[in-house]
Design a protein around this motif. Structure first.
Motif, mmCIF file in Angstrom:
data_model
loop_
_atom_site.group_PDB
_atom_site.id
_atom_site.type_symbol
_atom_site.label_atom_id
_atom_site.label_comp_id
_atom_site.label_asym_id
_atom_site.label_seq_id
_atom_site.Cartn_x
_atom_site.Cartn_y
_atom_site.Cartn_z
ATOM 1 N N SER A 143 8.202 5.473 3.055
ATOM 2 C CA SER A 143 6.794 5.886 3.150
ATOM 3 C C SER A 143 5.971 4.878 3.950
ATOM 4 C CB SER A 143 6.201 6.053 1.752
ATOM 5 O OG SER A 143 6.303 4.858 1.002
ATOM 6 N N ARG A 189 9.044 2.948 -2.984
ATOM 7 C CA ARG A 189 9.040 1.625 -2.361
ATOM 8 C C ARG A 189 10.244 1.446 -1.442
ATOM 9 N NH1 ARG A 189 8.810 -2.679 -6.949
ATOM 10 N NH2 ARG A 189 8.983 -3.990 -5.087
ATOM 11 N N GLU A 233 2.155 4.081 7.098
ATOM 12 C CA GLU A 233 1.113 3.119 6.754
ATOM 13 C C GLU A 233 0.685 2.312 7.987
ATOM 14 O OE1 GLU A 233 -1.694 1.161 5.407
ATOM 15 O OE2 GLU A 233 -0.722 2.543 3.999
ATOM 16 N N LYS A 283 0.829 -1.205 0.000
ATOM 17 C CA LYS A 283 0.000 0.000 0.000
ATOM 18 C C LYS A 283 0.864 1.256 0.000
ATOM 19 C CE LYS A 283 -3.823 0.322 2.155
ATOM 20 N NZ LYS A 283 -4.861 0.413 3.211
ATOM 21 N N ALA A 284 1.948 1.235 0.775
ATOM 22 C CA ALA A 284 2.837 2.387 0.824
ATOM 23 C C ALA A 284 3.549 2.582 -0.508
ATOM 24 C CB ALA A 284 3.860 2.211 1.945
ATOM 25 N N ALA A 316 2.432 1.988 -3.393
ATOM 26 C CA ALA A 316 1.504 2.476 -4.416
ATOM 27 C C ALA A 316 1.393 3.999 -4.410
ATOM 28 C CB ALA A 316 0.127 1.858 -4.210
ATOM 29 N N THR A 317 1.768 4.604 -3.294
ATOM 30 C CA THR A 317 1.625 6.064 -3.176
ATOM 31 C C THR A 317 2.951 6.786 -2.960
ATOM 32 O OG1 THR A 317 1.186 5.821 -0.809
ATOM 33 C CG2 THR A 317 -0.718 5.859 -2.269
ATOM 34 N N GLY A 318 4.029 6.057 -2.773
ATOM 35 C CA GLY A 318 5.324 6.678 -2.535
ATOM 36 C C GLY A 318 6.457 5.795 -3.021
#
Length: 321
Positions: free
Chosen positions: A48, A41, A52, A34-35, A37-39
């Motif tokens: 990031s 890896r 989460e 999930k992290a 996907a928005t920042g």
């Protein structure tokens, strides 16, 4: 020879630890995905995942498991406690199938079964815990030439992996990240066992925290754990969880048993038959993890029709070619 009360306590705590740690791999992997996907890896150097909630839930679960593991080492020898980590492979592999859609094939189940059989064999023939009355005794064992040489070798290997091989092969070779975690893990366990013994003796009325040796062991545990968490996050974010768990288990167990044999000399009090049986149990575990590794992608092939767990939308039909 029956198991002592301390060995039984260590056994119960070790099993509980495996359940929590096996679950934590999956929860943390979900948070890392999930992290990512928005920042940036974690496998690419990002952090990031620290924002989460799923990752933190996984960390809490792992901490609970590690506390149970910590207590287990205070009561039982590493040869008994460490192999029970095979149970975490089962939990992580099965949960990875249902939660992360990393399919577990029939041979994966067979591999897990072999791990359990091997672990059971080792547990039944494990040595009794050594009677230690002061953390100073542990310090004397840790500063003997044999263990000092082992520690120096481990630190050199870890430094080479971090500074030479991580930049080149970290994203393509699982063994790099897992190797760092496993090598440092063997030192972590020796430190954990020392601190665990200090706590056990302190709770019984003999304060061990008045000795500087206890604080040195505490620092070693803290440093090694932080290093392990960092590279374990990178491994989880980069590679398949169902593969990381068994490979990490095999390497970690191997180095931990070697370190324990050198430092605590646990095999000195055992008969040759018991030692041979323990080695056979460990080879069985190796066979199980090898089987898990070699068949990890079988469930992804359309030509394979015998996965253990199936979903209607994932099964190939006779007309699909």
């Amino acid at each position: 020879m029956g198991m002592s009360i301390d060995n039984v306590r260590g056994l119960v705590m070790a099993v509980s630890s495996s359940i929590f740690i096996g679950s934590s791999f999956i929860i943390k992997k979900k948070g890392l995905k999930k992290a990512g996907a928005t920042g940036t890896r974690a496998g690419q150097g990002g952090h990031s995942y620290l924002y989460e909630p799923w990752w933190w839930a996984g960390m809490i679960t792992m901490i609970v498991g590690e506390i149970a593991n910590f207590a287990a080492y205070a009561y039982a020898p590493a040869v008994l406690v460490t192999p029970l980590g095979a149970l975490s492979i089962i939990f992580s592999a099965v949960l990875a199938h249902f939660i992360l859609e990393e399919r577990l094939h029939i041979f994966g189940v067979l591999g897990c079964a072999l791990c359990v059989v091997g672990s059971t064999t080792i547990v039944l023939h494990a040595p009794q815990e050594r009677n230690i009355e002061s953390v100073k005794e542990v310090w004397q064992l840790a500063t003997e030439p044999g263990f000092l040489a082992y520690t120096l070798l481990i630190l050199i290997l870890v430094a080479v992996l971090i500074f030479r091989y991580v930049p080149r092969y970290g994203q393509t070779h699982l063994i790099v990240y897992v190797g760092i975690c496993s090598l440092m893990g063997s030192l972590t366990v020796m430190g954990v066992k020392a601190v665990g013994i200090a706590l056990k003796l302190s709770f019984s009325g003999m304060n061990q925290f008045k000795y500087y040796e206890t604080w040195v062991f505490t620092f070693v545990v803290t440093f090694c754990c932080l290093l392990q968490v960092n590279y374990l996050n990178k491994a989880l974010d980069t590679f398949n969880t169902a593969v990381i768990s068994p490979v990490y288990y095999v390497m970690f167990t191997t180095f931990t048993i070697i370190a324990s044999m050198i430092m605590f000399k646990e095999w000195d009090s055992q008969a040759a038959a018991d030692i041979a049986t323990e080695l056979c149990g460990f080879v069985t575990i190796l066979a199980g993890t090898f089987l898990l590794h070699k068949t990890k992608d079988m469930g992804k092939s359309p030509s394979v029709r015998s996965p253990v767990f199936t979903s209607p939308d994932l099964n190939p039909t006779p007309d699909s070619k």
